[in-house]
Motif scaffolding. Structure first.
Motif, PDB file in Angstrom:
ATOM      1  N   LEU A 142       0.826  -1.201   0.000  1.00 25.60           N
ATOM      2  CA  LEU A 142       0.000   0.000   0.000  1.00 25.60           C
ATOM      3  C   LEU A 142       0.864   1.256   0.000  1.00 25.60           C
ATOM      4  O   LEU A 142       0.549   2.242  -0.667  1.00 25.60           O
ATOM      5  N   GLN A 143       1.957   1.210   0.767  1.00 26.87           N
ATOM      6  CA  GLN A 143       2.819   2.376   0.831  1.00 26.87           C
ATOM      7  C   GLN A 143       3.505   2.630  -0.501  1.00 26.87           C
ATOM      8  O   GLN A 143       3.703   3.789  -0.893  1.00 26.87           O
TER       9      GLN A 143
ATOM     10  N   ALA B 275       0.913   4.292  -2.520  1.00 26.32           N
ATOM     11  CA  ALA B 275       0.639   5.631  -1.999  1.00 26.32           C
ATOM     12  C   ALA B 275       1.772   6.601  -2.297  1.00 26.32           C
ATOM     13  O   ALA B 275       1.542   7.807  -2.472  1.00 26.32           O
ATOM     14  N   ASP B 276       3.018   6.106  -2.348  1.00 23.52           N
ATOM     15  CA  ASP B 276       4.166   6.980  -2.585  1.00 23.52           C
ATOM     16  C   ASP B 276       4.258   7.446  -4.035  1.00 23.52           C
ATOM     17  O   ASP B 276       4.914   8.456  -4.314  1.00 23.52           O
TER      18      ASP B 276
ATOM     19  N   SER C  65      -1.230   5.776  -7.202  1.00 25.41           N
ATOM     20  CA  SER C  65      -2.238   5.849  -6.150  1.00 25.41           C
ATOM     21  C   SER C  65      -3.567   6.351  -6.692  1.00 25.41           C
ATOM     22  O   SER C  65      -4.638   5.863  -6.316  1.00 25.41           O
TER      23      SER C  65
ATOM     24  N   SER D 114      -5.989   5.639   4.846  1.00 26.95           N
ATOM     25  CA  SER D 114      -5.194   6.799   5.242  1.00 26.95           C
ATOM     26  C   SER D 114      -3.794   6.810   4.630  1.00 26.95           C
ATOM     27  O   SER D 114      -3.095   7.829   4.711  1.00 26.95           O
ATOM     28  N   GLN D 115      -3.346   5.693   4.043  1.00 23.87           N
ATOM     29  CA  GLN D 115      -2.016   5.672   3.431  1.00 23.87           C
ATOM     30  C   GLN D 115      -1.956   6.564   2.189  1.00 23.87           C
ATOM     31  O   GLN D 115      -0.885   6.992   1.774  1.00 23.87           O
ATOM     32  N   PHE D 116      -3.113   6.811   1.578  1.00 20.02           N
ATOM     33  CA  PHE D 116      -3.150   7.505   0.294  1.00 20.02           C
ATOM     34  C   PHE D 116      -3.344   9.002   0.488  1.00 20.02           C
ATOM     35  O   PHE D 116      -3.876   9.463   1.496  1.00 20.02           O
ATOM     36  N   SER D 117      -2.948   9.749  -0.516  1.00 13.05           N
ATOM     37  CA  SER D 117      -3.053  11.209  -0.460  1.00 13.05           C
ATOM     38  C   SER D 117      -4.507  11.645  -0.534  1.00 13.05           C
ATOM     39  O   SER D 117      -5.394  10.889  -0.954  1.00 13.05           O
TER      40      SER D 117
ATOM     41  N   SER E 216      -5.821  11.467  -4.216  1.00 17.33           N
ATOM     42  CA  SER E 216      -6.219  10.136  -4.686  1.00 17.33           C
ATOM     43  C   SER E 216      -7.523   9.705  -4.030  1.00 17.33           C
ATOM     44  O   SER E 216      -8.369   9.079  -4.679  1.00 17.33           O
ATOM     45  N   ARG E 217      -7.732  10.073  -2.776  1.00 14.16           N
ATOM     46  CA  ARG E 217      -9.001   9.741  -2.126  1.00 14.16           C
ATOM     47  C   ARG E 217     -10.140  10.595  -2.672  1.00 14.16           C
ATOM     48  O   ARG E 217     -11.292  10.149  -2.720  1.00 14.16           O
TER      49      ARG E 217
END
Length: 356
Positions: A263-264, A267-268, A273, A299-302, A305-306
């Motif tokens: 996921l990270q 997300a990075d 993402s 919550s890992q995503f910006s 993106s959410r």
């Protein structure tokens, strides 16, 4: 002279249907006809299913008790229950309001209220989602009824996209899900409104009337409004509630089963993402009254993106594509859904870059 014996049936001729076709006499019983044999009753209902589940829980209570001690299962349960507890009140309220709109608001209202010029009717219908909201499951038949009443298809389709995303219930749920990011509410409402208007104007330019097949919801035509109301509530709860449960389960599974480093990694990478959460929105098929809580759990995503997840989901997902194909026809759905996905993705990224 004929006698009664002239028309008597011979003893060796089969009796029953005309033409001598024999029929089997029904079995008799001392107290009347033998009742049909029933092994499991007329049907297996919810009570029987619940009883069977309770019996299974009793039989397998020891293995289940050991499994519940697994920390991962406890985490999964915590995430699932938290999403459901936060989302269900908004879902129920949204379904009730959607049923009120579908049953009690006259279908001719919009034909009189919207501007006659199609290009002006599109933004008016998009903004009407704030006044006359509904979940995405209800917006499809409502859009069809608007078209039947003479509303231009471009305006009806703009309402179809805007109503599930810009209504007060959805925006309030988004504010509750993102208490530390109030800008998410403005970004979601603005991006969704722009997408709805752009798609309406694109339909005016490129759309064809023959791509649309008129919808029908028989339960909404019941002259007894109370009965039609509860039929609409049952329909929307069954569809939207089922997808909410599946979405909450999927979100909990992602948090538990998918390794944190995967996921990270997504997300990075900004673009990965965004694409990942856009695809996830299509696959999860969440109700718009509840999707903000699932997005908040990722919550890992910006935030951008959410935001894409929140804009794409109410406009393009598996249940909506199937509903649009069944209601308006496959020719419509296979053109409208991909175009909406691309427009929603681009506009959400643009709004997110400015506001988030």
């Amino acid at each position: 002279m004929s006698t009664d014996t002239d028309h008597a049936v011979p003893a060796d001729e089969p009796q029953g249907r005309p033409g001598g076709v024999a029929t089997e006499a029904p079995a008799t019983h001392p107290d009347g006809p033998t009742p049909p044999r029933r092994w499991l009753g007329d049907r297996i209902g919810s009570v029987e299913v619940l009883a069977g589940l309770l019996i299974l829980l009793i039989i397998f209570r020891d293995p289940l008790a050991g499994a519940l001690d697994d920390p991962r299962l406890q985490t999964w349960t915590t995430v699932f229950v938290s999403i459901m507890v936060q989302a269900v009140p908004f879902l129920v309220f949204g379904v009730l309001l959607s049923a009120v709109i579908a049953v009690f608001v006259p279908r001719s209202f919009w034909a009189r209220a919207l501007p006659r010029h199609p290009a002006l009717a599109v933004p008016a219908a998009s903004a009407a989602g704030v006044v006359l909201p509904g979940c995405e499951c209800g917006s499809v038949p409502i859009a069809g009824s608007l078209i039947r009443r003479g509303v231009t298809p471009a305006a009806a389709l703009a309402f179809l996209l805007a109503a599930p995303a810009v209504n007060p219930i959805v925006l309030t749920a988004t504010a509750v899900a993102f208490p530390d990011n109030p800008e998410m509410v403005l970004a979601r409402g603005l991006a969704s409104l722009v997408v709805a208007m752009v798609m309406g104007w694109l339909w005016l330019r490129l759309g064809r009337t023959e791509w649309i097949r008129m919808p029908r919801r028989p339960e909404l035509d019941d002259p007894r409004r109370g009965r039609a109301f509860w039929a609409a509530v049952r329909h929307d709860v069954t569809h939207a509630g089922g997808f909410l449960v599946l979405g909450a389960m999927a979100a909990a599974s992602i948090n538990v089963l998918v390794p944190e480093r995967w996921l990270q990694t997504l997300a990075d990478n900004a673009w990965l993402s965004i694409l990942a959460l856009a695809a996830l929105a299509v696959l999860l098929s969440l109700c718009s009254e509840a999707d903000a809580f699932v997005a908040a759990s990722l919550s890992q995503f910006s935030l951008t993106s959410r935001l894409v997840f929140l804009v794409v989901g109410p406009m393009v997902d598996l249940k909506l594509i199937s509903m649009q194909a069944g209601v308006f026809g496959r020719r419509f759905a296979f053109r409208f859904a991909p175009t909406t996905f691309a427009v929603a993705l681009l506009i959400a990224v643009g709004v997110g870059a400015v506001l988030l």
